[in-house]
Design an enzyme around this catalytic site. Structure first.
Site, short mmCIF file in Angstrom:
data_model
loop_
_atom_site.label_atom_id
_atom_site.label_comp_id
_atom_site.label_asym_id
_atom_site.label_seq_id
_atom_site.Cartn_x
_atom_site.Cartn_y
_atom_site.Cartn_z
N GLY A 1 0.50 -20.33 10.21
CA GLY A 1 -1.17 -20.61 9.72
C GLY A 1 -1.45 -21.85 8.87
N ALA A 2 -1.09 -23.39 8.94
CA ALA A 2 -1.31 -24.25 9.16
C ALA A 2 -2.16 -24.93 9.50
CB ALA A 2 0.01 -25.37 9.07
N SER B 1 -5.39 -24.17 9.69
CA SER B 1 -6.22 -24.50 8.22
C SER B 1 -6.27 -24.13 7.18
CB SER B 1 -8.06 -23.21 9.03
OG SER B 1 -7.34 -22.25 8.93
N GLY B 2 -7.44 -23.80 6.76
CA GLY B 2 -7.44 -23.21 4.79
C GLY B 2 -6.46 -23.09 4.07
N LEU B 3 -5.81 -22.39 3.69
CA LEU B 3 -4.61 -22.78 2.90
C LEU B 3 -3.11 -23.34 2.65
CD1 LEU B 3 -3.70 -21.76 -0.22
CD2 LEU B 3 -2.65 -19.96 0.26
N TYR C 1 -6.62 -4.92 6.13
CA TYR C 1 -6.26 -6.06 6.11
C TYR C 1 -5.48 -6.57 4.70
CZ TYR C 1 -6.55 -10.81 3.51
OH TYR C 1 -6.41 -12.40 2.84
P1 NDP Z 1 -8.03 -19.06 7.76
O1 NDP Z 1 -7.88 -18.45 8.34
O2 NDP Z 1 -7.79 -20.52 7.10
O3 NDP Z 1 -6.15 -19.39 8.15
C1 NDP Z 1 -5.30 -18.46 8.07
C2 NDP Z 1 -4.06 -19.52 9.37
O4 NDP Z 1 -3.65 -17.71 10.04
C3 NDP Z 1 -4.88 -20.20 10.37
O5 NDP Z 1 -4.12 -21.18 10.65
C4 NDP Z 1 -4.88 -19.28 11.52
O6 NDP Z 1 -4.73 -19.80 12.79
C5 NDP Z 1 -3.41 -18.57 10.99
N1 NDP Z 1 -3.31 -16.79 12.20
C6 NDP Z 1 -4.19 -16.19 12.60
N2 NDP Z 1 -3.76 -15.21 13.13
C7 NDP Z 1 -2.08 -15.90 13.84
C8 NDP Z 1 -1.25 -15.30 14.64
N3 NDP Z 1 -1.42 -14.63 15.35
N4 NDP Z 1 -0.66 -16.42 14.87
C9 NDP Z 1 -0.60 -17.36 14.43
N5 NDP Z 1 -1.12 -18.15 13.29
C10 NDP Z 1 -2.32 -17.08 12.97
O7 NDP Z 1 -7.28 -18.31 5.81
P2 NDP Z 1 -6.99 -18.46 4.28
O8 NDP Z 1 -6.80 -20.44 4.56
O9 NDP Z 1 -7.63 -18.21 3.54
O10 NDP Z 1 -5.50 -17.80 4.43
C11 NDP Z 1 -4.34 -18.23 4.44
C12 NDP Z 1 -3.02 -16.93 2.97
O11 NDP Z 1 -4.18 -17.02 2.20
C13 NDP Z 1 -3.47 -15.23 3.55
O12 NDP Z 1 -2.43 -15.26 3.86
C14 NDP Z 1 -5.00 -15.25 3.52
O13 NDP Z 1 -4.24 -12.88 3.17
C15 NDP Z 1 -4.31 -15.63 1.79
N6 NDP Z 1 -5.64 -15.19 0.71
C16 NDP Z 1 -6.70 -15.78 1.12
C17 NDP Z 1 -7.73 -15.95 0.45
C18 NDP Z 1 -8.90 -16.83 0.21
O14 NDP Z 1 -10.07 -16.20 -0.38
N7 NDP Z 1 -9.26 -16.89 1.92
C19 NDP Z 1 -7.28 -14.94 -1.14
C20 NDP Z 1 -6.01 -14.38 -1.32
C21 NDP Z 1 -5.31 -14.63 -0.53
P3 NDP Z 1 -5.59 -20.11 13.92
O15 NDP Z 1 -6.36 -21.34 12.95
O16 NDP Z 1 -5.54 -20.24 15.35
O17 NDP Z 1 -7.14 -19.36 13.38
MG1 PMR Z 2 -14.10 -9.52 -4.52
C1 PMR Z 2 -13.23 -11.17 -10.95
C2 PMR Z 2 -13.60 -10.54 -9.84
C3 PMR Z 2 -12.96 -11.02 -8.46
C4 PMR Z 2 -12.71 -11.77 -7.30
C5 PMR Z 2 -11.25 -12.73 -8.45
C6 PMR Z 2 -12.62 -11.25 -6.36
C7 PMR Z 2 -11.87 -11.89 -5.23
N1 PMR Z 2 -13.51 -10.21 -6.14
C8 PMR Z 2 -13.90 -10.07 -7.18
C9 PMR Z 2 -15.25 -9.23 -7.79
C10 PMR Z 2 -15.70 -8.85 -6.51
N2 PMR Z 2 -15.49 -8.65 -5.58
C11 PMR Z 2 -16.87 -7.85 -6.67
C12 PMR Z 2 -17.51 -7.38 -8.57
C13 PMR Z 2 -17.38 -7.02 -5.62
C14 PMR Z 2 -18.58 -6.13 -5.69
C15 PMR Z 2 -19.29 -7.07 -5.12
C16 PMR Z 2 -16.72 -8.37 -4.73
C17 PMR Z 2 -17.15 -8.13 -3.62
C18 PMR Z 2 -16.03 -8.73 -2.68
C19 PMR Z 2 -16.14 -8.69 -0.74
C20 PMR Z 2 -17.69 -7.34 0.05
N3 PMR Z 2 -14.88 -9.40 -2.70
C21 PMR Z 2 -14.27 -9.86 -1.14
C22 PMR Z 2 -15.49 -9.68 -0.09
C23 PMR Z 2 -14.54 -9.08 0.73
O1 PMR Z 2 -14.78 -9.87 1.99
C24 PMR Z 2 -13.45 -10.46 0.48
C25 PMR Z 2 -11.60 -9.57 0.93
O2 PMR Z 2 -11.56 -8.78 0.47
O3 PMR Z 2 -11.28 -9.55 1.21
C26 PMR Z 2 -10.41 -9.90 2.68
C27 PMR Z 2 -13.39 -10.39 -0.97
C28 PMR Z 2 -12.56 -11.36 -1.91
N4 PMR Z 2 -13.10 -11.05 -3.27
C29 PMR Z 2 -11.48 -11.27 -3.81
C30 PMR Z 2 -11.56 -12.48 -2.63
C31 PMR Z 2 -10.16 -13.69 -3.10
C32 PMR Z 2 -11.33 -12.20 -1.71
C33 PMR Z 2 -11.16 -12.52 -0.73
C34 PMR Z 2 -9.16 -12.76 0.21
C35 PMR Z 2 -8.68 -12.27 0.04
O4 PMR Z 2 -7.67 -11.10 -0.59
O5 PMR Z 2 -7.97 -12.79 0.95
#
Ligand code: NDP
Ligand code: PMR
Length: 393
Positions: free
Chosen positions: A87-88, A90-92, A268
């Protein structure tokens, strides 16, 4: 204070699905106080590998880098480290690839499903050609995983660090979608694809002469029910794994690990619990014997990434300011990339079996996993059931 503000926001963070009100994510009705702690807060032989190679899909943008010969004495080599990053594109993953490439000490194998997208992404962040190679990997196909592993091994490069970072998140779909082998897509991609990948590449990590070899599996706060974020419905819960044992096909059994009704957001979060459990199971089975470091992490809330591409537009608009100004959990892609790059290469982060997080000053610390995400018995069962599903047992 933060919670009060959150409650005043519109319910833009809810996902409305008919007949599923009990599971919907919403600001309201969230059990915020109960059992919440702030998140600031081997003995198994390597399985025989079944490698049914059906497609040749790997493409390399650059010639494989040259390496200094490995030293049998185990002394430090000066060669660049080789890291595979899923997953390099995009994003992280991209931000981490950039951070590692910039340091000049790493060659990044960008393991991506979309070659052109990955190439454009690498160029867009200014990665120098000699610092990366793109190889095709679709984690939603176990054949593709095997093909990728085969192609990587054929390059003859060592493997020093593997980062399982890719993920899909489908919060709004009502019906499950499936991987090539018929597993529910989120768990199939995020957990099973990575599980097979890690298992098949494990002997390469073992063979590497690099001073610190690591297997990193990206986790998340939302899979940890000992946090506020992990208590936002639907909550992660693997139950007794009956759905996973049934194959997650949604045909005669459930598409959810716990055997329940399909919920994309929960799938997820469940997959993230699997990621964190498997990291620990790797640690228990192989750390002592191999010295490899196994780690997981929560990089912070990177609210701007493509992960939320399938969420409703209003969510995508409000989520970043909500995280920036209310939860204060927001972190930029660049900062998150530096954090994951630390877990890849920082000499001070070699402890194995750890789930890393960062405090407000961006200092790393060992965080606590939820009860379920640190359940030893569940991890063992998850490993065994997953082995069967991916054809390793
Ligand atoms: P992105 O959507 O930006 O990145 C996800 C990556 O995964 C993309 O490069 C995507 O490819 C790739 N991918 C998805 N499906 C496949 C597949 N079938 N085969 C190969 N590659 C695939 O999301 P993030 O950067 O946010 O997520 C990266 C990691 O960070 C995840 O593990 C996520 O759970 C974790 N994470 C993210 C948080 C956040 O707040 N965003 C918080 C906590 C954890 P493509 O570019 O082709 O779509
Ligand atoms: Mg969250 C300290 C509070 C905190 C943090 C660090 C996150 C991270 N979230 C927090 C609080 C809340 N969120 C609260 C109070 C709510 C209700 C309003 C809330 C809601 C919410 C939603 C609907 N949050 C979300 C969603 C998503 O769809 C995201 C998700 O669950 O993705 C799986 C998300 C997230 N909140 C985070 C983080 C890091 C995410 C997304 C990424 C992930 O876990 O991979």
């Amino acid at each position: 204070m933060a919670l009060q503000s959150a409650a005043l926001l519109p319910c833009a963070f809810s996902i409305h699905k008919e007949g599923k009100s009990g599971k919907d994510s919403c600001f309201f009705g969230v059990p915020l106080c109960d059992h919440i702690k702030a998140d600031s807060s081997l003995k198994l032989k390597l399985g025989s590998r079944k490698q049914s190679v059906t497609r040749a899909e790997a493409v390399a943008t650059t010639a494989a880098p040259t390496f200094a010969p490995a030293t049998a004495q185990g002394k430090k080599t000066l060669r660049k480290g080789t890291v595979i990053m899923t997953g390099a594109s995009s994003g992280l993953g991209l931000a981490t690839a950039k951070a590692l490439a910039e340091g000049g000490k790493w060659h990044v194998i960008m393991a991506c499903r979309d070659f052109l997208k990955a190439e454009k992404a690498a160029k867009s962040v200014g990665m120098a050609k000699e610092n990366y190679t793109i190889m095709h990997l679709d984690l939603a196909s176990l054949d593709s995983v095997r093909q990728f592993v085969n192609n990587f091994k054929q390059t003859g490069q060592p493997l020093d660090v593997l980062v399982c970072n890719a993920a899909v998140y489908q919060p709004t779909t009502r019906e499950p979608s499936f991987t090539a082998e018929g597993f529910e897509l989120s768990v199939g991609t995020n957990h099973l694809g990575h599980f097979l990948l890690s298992r098949l590449l494990f002997d390469d990590l073992v063979k590497s002469d690099y001073p610190s070899r690591r297997l990193i599996i990206v986790g998340s706060i939302t899979g940890n029910t000992n946090t506020l974020a992990g208590n936002v419905p639907p909550k992660a819960n693997l139950g007794d794994l009956r759905g996973l044992q049934g194959g997650l096909s949604g045909l005669n059994t459930s598409s959810m690990i716990d055997g329940g009704e399909f919920d994309g957001a929960k799938a997820y979060k469940d997959s993230k619990v699997c990621n964190m459990l498997i990291m620990q199971e790797f640690h228990r089975r192989f750390h002592e014997e191999t010295g490899i470091t196994f780690a997981s992490l929560y990089p912070g809330c990177i609210a701007t990434t493509g992960l939320f591409r399938e969420h409703i537009p209003l969510f995508r608009l409000l989520f970043p300011p909500f995280q920036k100004f209310i939860t204060k959990g927001f972190v930029s892609e660049e900062e998150a990339g530096k954090r994951l790059a630390q877990v890849v290469s920082d000499p001070s982060l070699t402890k194995s079996g750890v789930y890393w997080s960062w405090n407000k000053d961006s200092a790393s610390f060992e965080n606590q996993l939820s009860q379920e995400a640190s359940d030893i018995e569940k991890a063992r069962k998850l490993w065994e059931v997953s082995e069967k599903l991916v054809g390793l047992a």
